[in-house]
Design an enzyme around this catalytic site. Structure first.
Site, PDB file in Angstrom:
ATOM      1  N   SER A 107       0.831  -1.196   0.000  1.00 49.32           N
ATOM      2  CA  SER A 107       0.000   0.000   0.000  1.00 49.32           C
ATOM      3  C   SER A 107       0.869   1.251   0.000  1.00 49.32           C
ATOM      4  O   SER A 107       1.799   1.377   0.785  1.00 49.32           O
ATOM      5  CB  SER A 107      -0.900  -0.010   1.242  1.00 49.32           C
ATOM      6  OG  SER A 107      -1.688   1.153   1.284  1.00 49.32           O
ATOM      7  N   GLY A 108       0.562   2.177  -0.911  1.00 47.75           N
ATOM      8  CA  GLY A 108       1.321   3.407  -1.025  1.00 47.75           C
ATOM      9  C   GLY A 108       2.455   3.345  -2.015  1.00 47.75           C
ATOM     10  O   GLY A 108       3.179   4.332  -2.188  1.00 47.75           O
ATOM     11  N   THR A 112      -2.147   1.873  -8.006  1.00 44.04           N
ATOM     12  CA  THR A 112      -3.322   2.451  -8.673  1.00 44.04           C
ATOM     13  C   THR A 112      -2.898   3.458  -9.727  1.00 44.04           C
ATOM     14  O   THR A 112      -3.440   3.475 -10.844  1.00 44.04           O
ATOM     15  CB  THR A 112      -4.237   3.113  -7.626  1.00 44.04           C
ATOM     16  OG1 THR A 112      -4.628   2.141  -6.658  1.00 44.04           O
ATOM     17  CG2 THR A 112      -5.477   3.685  -8.291  1.00 44.04           C
ATOM     18  N   ASN A 157      -0.916   5.404   2.999  1.00 46.22           N
ATOM     19  CA  ASN A 157      -1.324   5.923   1.690  1.00 46.22           C
ATOM     20  C   ASN A 157      -2.634   6.687   1.856  1.00 46.22           C
ATOM     21  O   ASN A 157      -3.561   6.199   2.497  1.00 46.22           O
ATOM     22  CB  ASN A 157      -1.506   4.757   0.698  1.00 46.22           C
ATOM     23  CG  ASN A 157      -1.778   5.253  -0.714  1.00 46.22           C
ATOM     24  OD1 ASN A 157      -1.751   6.445  -0.980  1.00 46.22           O
ATOM     25  ND2 ASN A 157      -2.044   4.326  -1.609  1.00 46.22           N
ATOM     26  N   SER A 160      -5.455   4.624  -0.621  1.00 47.83           N
ATOM     27  CA  SER A 160      -5.081   3.209  -0.666  1.00 47.83           C
ATOM     28  C   SER A 160      -6.256   2.368  -1.180  1.00 47.83           C
ATOM     29  O   SER A 160      -7.389   2.510  -0.721  1.00 47.83           O
ATOM     30  CB  SER A 160      -4.701   2.738   0.741  1.00 47.83           C
ATOM     31  OG  SER A 160      -4.438   1.352   0.742  1.00 47.83           O
ATOM     32  N   SER A 161      -5.970   1.507  -2.168  1.00 47.20           N
ATOM     33  CA  SER A 161      -6.996   0.587  -2.673  1.00 47.20           C
ATOM     34  C   SER A 161      -7.204  -0.517  -1.644  1.00 47.20           C
ATOM     35  O   SER A 161      -6.270  -1.253  -1.326  1.00 47.20           O
ATOM     36  CB  SER A 161      -6.564  -0.024  -4.012  1.00 47.20           C
ATOM     37  OG  SER A 161      -6.418   0.971  -4.985  1.00 47.20           O
ATOM     38  N   GLY A 387      -0.162  -5.904  -2.432  1.00 43.41           N
ATOM     39  CA  GLY A 387       1.113  -6.613  -2.357  1.00 43.41           C
ATOM     40  C   GLY A 387       1.227  -7.380  -1.042  1.00 43.41           C
ATOM     41  O   GLY A 387       0.323  -7.400  -0.209  1.00 43.41           O
ATOM     42  N   GLU A 389       1.834  -8.267   2.586  1.00 45.00           N
ATOM     43  CA  GLU A 389       1.649  -7.435   3.772  1.00 45.00           C
ATOM     44  C   GLU A 389       2.241  -8.123   4.994  1.00 45.00           C
ATOM     45  O   GLU A 389       1.898  -9.270   5.310  1.00 45.00           O
ATOM     46  CB  GLU A 389       0.164  -7.136   4.018  1.00 45.00           C
ATOM     47  CG  GLU A 389      -0.401  -6.096   3.067  1.00 45.00           C
ATOM     48  CD  GLU A 389      -1.727  -5.550   3.541  1.00 45.00           C
ATOM     49  OE1 GLU A 389      -2.236  -6.020   4.584  1.00 45.00           O
ATOM     50  OE2 GLU A 389      -2.272  -4.658   2.875  1.00 45.00           O
TER      51      GLU A 389
END
Length: 1110
Positions: A107-108, A112, A157, A160-161, A387, A389
């Site tokens: 994330s970040g 996206t 992020n 973040s998605s 990704g 984690e």
């Protein structure tokens, strides 16, 4: 010829990690850092793109950059995401290969944004056209909608998605987009009810409250204050750089472009509002008679508003929060819910409601963007998925477990497809393939997904098992079954070598993933896998009158009750991942590995430990080793020969034969060892990066030598050119100087000659002038003498003639005096008798002359209405004075009349005739004098409203006005259109234009009016005529004087009819059918204004009240 650059030109660090020498984790990180510091955020590993998040805008995504990378070889330019997107698009378009682009990272890291860049590049380079542009716009605008409902602000992020997205973009044979299909994976629905500290709920909640209009919020029963909603965290509600109000408008516009109807958008917003209201419902315990506690809703206002939004009966939903019905075969058991269970049911409903709404949105978007044609399409898939984690505090739960499972599968397919691609290229080029040793993570995937002993299978089995099921029983089962697995560790597992290590708590287990060891806390595994929603709540939702709610909860239909337990979250996700893997296996893969350089979301900061951690769990070093296991670098023969041909005299500057032979000659001349290179069918393969760097170093040195040679030749050419130019200039300057000198000498000689000539001509001219002057003086002397002589003779003769004339005049004068004396003596007696009369006549004549001259200077103006006239000076001129005044007045009236046009003359004639008829007889007349007779007050020929009426009248309309036709029964007036022609007058309805009566003018015998200021008049018809059947007409008009004057004038000018009689009296009779009615005019005080009123007194009398003038 176009000059092409190369990946190796002006390289900062190493653009392709495959060429990194020496290869180690430290050198890998140093190379990334060096490129990042120079704003080079993209680096290759073969065909894999590493993307570093710069946390700032860079000028590398302009339309010019798109054109620069369009239709270029992958290694032709410096590393860029556009190069990978172009390679994938061209392979799909030209080679008919389905493509997929896998974007991974934590994330970040910019996943996206990377997917957006890929889609925008494909949209920019594919075809144009109205339909194509519409499809591209819909595909691009689906992103803001999904981001609003699926993205949130996290500590890592701001956007973040919180879900995985896979989009298949479908193309036709030309490479133009036809549509797309989106698949979503594992929405983090737990975020709806609870967010970690420093994070927010999904964007759409904040966008709705910030950007919706007051009217929309009032309809949704919402307030802008975030603090009023329990599901919204307040510590990070406002985010720097995020404008929720503007983003809400963007989302509304995007939904409209994608194809959402207005009622669908409203339904979606109602469900979002319902989720917020659901979070505000709180419960309190209530004791029952059997000693158990039952939950009750504290404040029913939020429950009421939510039920109104969704169209649910409040009592039904309230009962679903208090009771739970369990069905087993033919039995139903209803149990009460305590407060904790009620809160669990509320949160489960909120999570399911939002999760199903998100799935419905994806389905609805797919309906709009999917391809309409049935033919086979080329497909490019874009996978934007979470990704690997690993939380440092060990707070890894069920979500991280299945996310990491998905990444294990992606790593497995990545290694398989990368090796397969390498092997296919070796076979295609005819190079011997050698097996490559690598870590196969299939054993880890099997540990998780094995249908018998896999962790997910055991979790499902534990969830379905009867009896008491807890997270601890699940962990016990793992310790029993997975005890011997080398990648599984727990406190009771024999693989755990440090049983006394407190970093491995009792309620945790550890898995050795390909990216490293991850510690999972089993707390919540069972509940999150169950994802249980009570059947009572599903049925309550299905009873809603809201159309969208019924679609989201089909299992709540009582007619379709299914006692079978729904599939678990783990089972569903494993099936989705399996489908995704099968889909990816059929496509040519392209990889983008996203890395975030720091946790501060700041530019120009590179945290080595964080980047190293990501490099490990992304398996980038493993990727480089796989690529370097055989030949590290390969290149087609033509660009290789073009790049290095200057290193061999036989290939420089031009090689005439095949490119492969030229490369072989080149390598032999450079004495490259045979084991370092291999010749394929179309490419040369170089085993060690050192060999490539040797070639680059030789090329760099050779380019320097060539540059020196070029500089030498250029400088020699420049000096020679300068010398020749100077020599040519000297010749030109000399030629111009000689020309100038000769021209100057010629001008001097010419000037001297001119001076000599002028002096000679002057002397000759002066000599001739002297001769001419002497001759002229002689001639003038003769003439003067002759003139003096002739003058003397003439004067003598003149004196003689004058003397003779004086003598003759004296004789005549004496004779005249003598004759006069004789006449005076003879007539003296008669003069004395007539002198007085002559003097009187002379005096009178002088007085009249003076009178006329004074009259001339004091004449009045030429206006006929000017009554001024000079005063009479003498009494005896009284008659003449008066007569002259009349004559002058008549004369100036004639002059004034001569200026009139025929139309104006006719108007004045009508005014004159009106004066003759009404002056001194009708009190209304004086006010009409100043008003011009317009005639057509309705502009009947121009007004389209009266087009039908105008066509019904054949003759020219002399007068058109609105009059009131007086009703005998009540004395009230009805508006009628009054038209007057030379032969008829017509009455028509004012609204419809329908002709009510058309009366020939010969049938009108007389007109009756009063003496007062009213507008009433009666048109009396000839008895016995066809027009007189219904009787006379009693009318009222503001233009009475003009109407009667025109009627009278038409009758006076017609030779075949009698002159119209005008009767002016305050009392007259009007014939209504068979009866005669007396119309009487009386004066009254102005009680109700100055309006005239008509009232019926009896069957024989109509009384008209006329207000008296003040």
């Amino acid at each position: 010829m176009e000059v092409k650059t190369s990946l190796l030109d002006n390289m900062i660090g190493v653009g392709d990690m495959v060429l990194l020498e020496p290869l180690s984790e430290d050198s890998f990180l140093d190379n990334l850092k060096k490129r990042f510091d120079h704003s080079e955020i993209y680096t290759y590993i073969g065909s894999v793109v590493i993307s570093m998040n710069p946390y700032r805008s860079l000028p590398i995504y302009t339309p010019e950059k798109v054109e620069e990378y369009r239709n270029r070889n992958f290694y032709e330019l410096s590393p860029h995401i556009y190069a990978l997107a172009d390679e994938a698009y061209r392979s799909l378009r030209d080679q008919d290969k389905d493509q997929c682009i896998l974007i991974t990272g934590e994330s970040g890291a910019g996943k996206t944004e990377a997917s957006k860049l890929v889609m925008s590049y494909v949209a920019a380079v594919c075809g144009k056209g109205h339909e194509v542009n519409k499809v591209k716009e819909q595909l691009l605008q689906s992103n803001p909608v999904l981001e609003a409902f699926g993205n949130a602000k996290t500590v890592r992020n701001d956007n973040s998605s919180r879900f995985g997205k896979y989009m298949d973009i479908e193309f036709d044979f030309k490479g133009d987009p036809l549509g797309g299909v989106i698949s979503n994976y594992l929405l983090e629905k737990s975020r709806v009810v609870k967010q970690p500290r420093g994070e927010r709920n999904f964007h759409v909640f904040y966008q709705l409250l910030s950007g919706a209009s007051d009217d929309t919020l009032r309809k949704l029963k919402l307030d802008r204050d975030f603090s009023k909603y329990n599901y919204l965290s307040l510590d990070s509600a406002a985010v720097n750089g995020l404008d929720d109000a503007a983003n809400f408008r963007t989302v509304r516009n995007a939904m409209q472009i994608v194809g959402f109807m207005e009622d669908e958008v409203q339904s979606v917003l109602e469900l979002v509002a319902a989720v917020l209201k659901l979070g505000n419902i709180e419960f309190k315990p209530e004791s029952r008679c059997n000693g158990t506690d039952e939950s009750r809703v504290k404040d029913k206002n939020d429950l009421k508003e939510m039920c109104e939004l969704l169209g649910i009966e409040q009592s039904v939903l309230e009962r679903a929060f208090s009771y739970r019905t369990v069905e087993a075969k033919m039995e139903k058991v209803s149990t009460t819910l305590n407060v904790a269970q009620a809160y669990y049911a509320r949160d489960a409903l909120a999570k399911n409601l939002y999760s199903r709404l998100f799935s419905w949105l994806v389905t609805r978007i797919n309906e709009s963007i999917q391809a309409q044609t049935k033919a086979r399409h080329k497909v490019m898939g874009v996978l934007d998925i979470y990704g690997f984690e690993i939380f440092e505090n060990g707070d890894n739960s069920f979500e991280q477990f299945i996310i990491n499972y998905c990444n294990e599968k992606l790593q497995q397919i990545f290694i398989e497809l990368t090796l397969r691609e390498e092997q296919e290229e070796y076979v295609r080029e005819g190079i011997e393939w050698t097996n490559i040793e690598y870590f196969n993570n299939a054993i880890i995937c099997d540990l998780i997904e094995n249908n018998q002993n896999g962790i997910l299978a055991m979790l499902d089995e534990e969830c379905l098992r009867p009896g008491t099921v807890t997270d601890e029983t699940f962990l016990d089962k793992l310790n029993t079954i997975c005890a011997d697995h080398q990648h599984f560790e727990s406190r009771l597992n024999k693989n755990s070598k440090f049983l006394n290590d407190h970093s491995l708590p009792h309620n945790c287990f550890r898995i050795q993933h390909y990216a490293g060891k991850v510690l999972y806390r089993v707390e919540g595994f069972v509940d999150k896998n169950n994802d249980l929603l009570y059947r009572d709540l599903s049925q309550a939702m299905y009873k809603a009158n809201h159309s969208l709610i019924k679609q989201l909860f089909p299992e709540g239909n009582p007619a379709k009750v299914n006692l079978k337990r729904p599939p678990t979250a783990g089972f569903q996700f494993r099936a989705s991942v399996g489908t995704l893997m099968r889909n990816l296996q059929t496509k040519n893969p392209n990889y983008i590995r996203c890395i975030k350089p720091n946790d501060k979301k700041a530019s120009h900061i590179f945290t080595d430990s964080l980047v190293c951690h990501q490099v490990r769990y992304l398996g980038l070093m493993e990727n480089v080793r796989v690529r370097r296991a055989g030949y590290a670098f390969r290149q087609p023969y033509e660009p290789c020969l073009e790049r290095y041909k200057m290193l061999c005299k036989r290939t420089w500057p031009h090689w005439k034969g095949p490119a492969r032979e030229g490369v072989e000659v080149l390598m032999a001349d450079l004495q490259i060892p045979a084991e370092e290179i291999a010749y394929g069918r179309s490419k040369i393969f170089i085993r060690n990066p050192r060999t490539l760097f040797f070639l680059e170093e030789k090329r760099k040195q050779c380019l320097q030598d060539l540059a020196t040679l070029i500089q030498k030749i250029y400088r020699g050419w420049k000096c020679r050119t300068h010398f020749l130019l100077m020599k040519k200039s000297q010749i030109v300057v000399a030629a111009w100087y000689r020309r100038y000198a000769q021209q100057k000498k010629y001008r001097n000689i010419k000037s001297a000659t001119t001076v000599v000539q002028s002096y000679t001509r002057g002397w000759q001219a002066r000599k001739l002038l002297r001769e001419l002057k002497y001759q002229k003086r002689c001639e003038e002397a003769v003439t003067t003498i002759a003139a003096f002589w002739h003058g003397t003779q003439a004067r003598r003769e003149l004196r003689r003639l004058k003397e003779e004339a004086r003598r003759k005049h004296a004789v005549a004068l004496i004779w005249a005096y003598w004759q006069g004396l004789k006449v005076r003596r003879e007539y003296r007696k008669f003069f004395r008798a007539n002198a007085g009369k002559k003097i009187y006549d002379f005096t009178i004549q002088r007085i009249i002359q003076k009178y006329f001259l004074g009259l001339k200077s004091n004449m009045p103006s030429m206006s006929p209405i000017d009554k001024k006239w000079p005063a009479r000076p003498y009494g005896f001129l009284d008659g003449v004075h008066t007569e002259l005044r009349k004559i002058f007045h008549h004369w100036r009236c004639k002059k004034y009349r001569d200026q009139f046009t025929e139309e104006k003359k006719a108007v004045y004639e009508e005014k004159l005739e009106a004066s003759e008829i009404f002056k001194g007889k009708k009190a209304l007349y004086p006010s009409s004098v100043s008003q011009p007779f317009k005639g057509d007050y309705l502009e009947i020929s121009k007004n389209p409203k009266y087009q039908k009426l105008n066509s019904a009248v054949d003759e020219k309309v002399l007068l058109a006005d609105v009059v009131n036709k007086i009703n005998r029964a009540n004395g009230k007036g009805t508006p009628r259109i009054f038209l007057l022609t030379k032969k008829n007058f017509v009455l028509a309805d004012q609204k419809t234009g329908q002709v009510k009566a058309s009366i020939p003018l010969p049938d009108v015998t007389s007109v009756s009016v009063s003496t007062q200021k009213d507008g009433f008049f009666a048109l009396k018809l000839k008895e016995g005529s066809a027009s007189a059947v219904k009787g006379d007409f009693l009318l009222s008009s503001e233009h009475l004087i003009e109407i009667i004057t025109k009627l009278h004038r038409i009758g006076a000018t017609a030779a075949d009819r009698e002159k119209l009689k005008v009767d002016i009296s305050d009392e007259f009779l009007v014939q209504f059918k068979q009866d005669k009615v007396c119309v009487k005019f009386i004066q009254s005080s102005p009680k109700n204004g100055n309006s005239v009123s008509c009232k019926r007194k009896n069957n024989r009398l109509l009384e008209v009240s006329v207000p008296t003038s003040p």
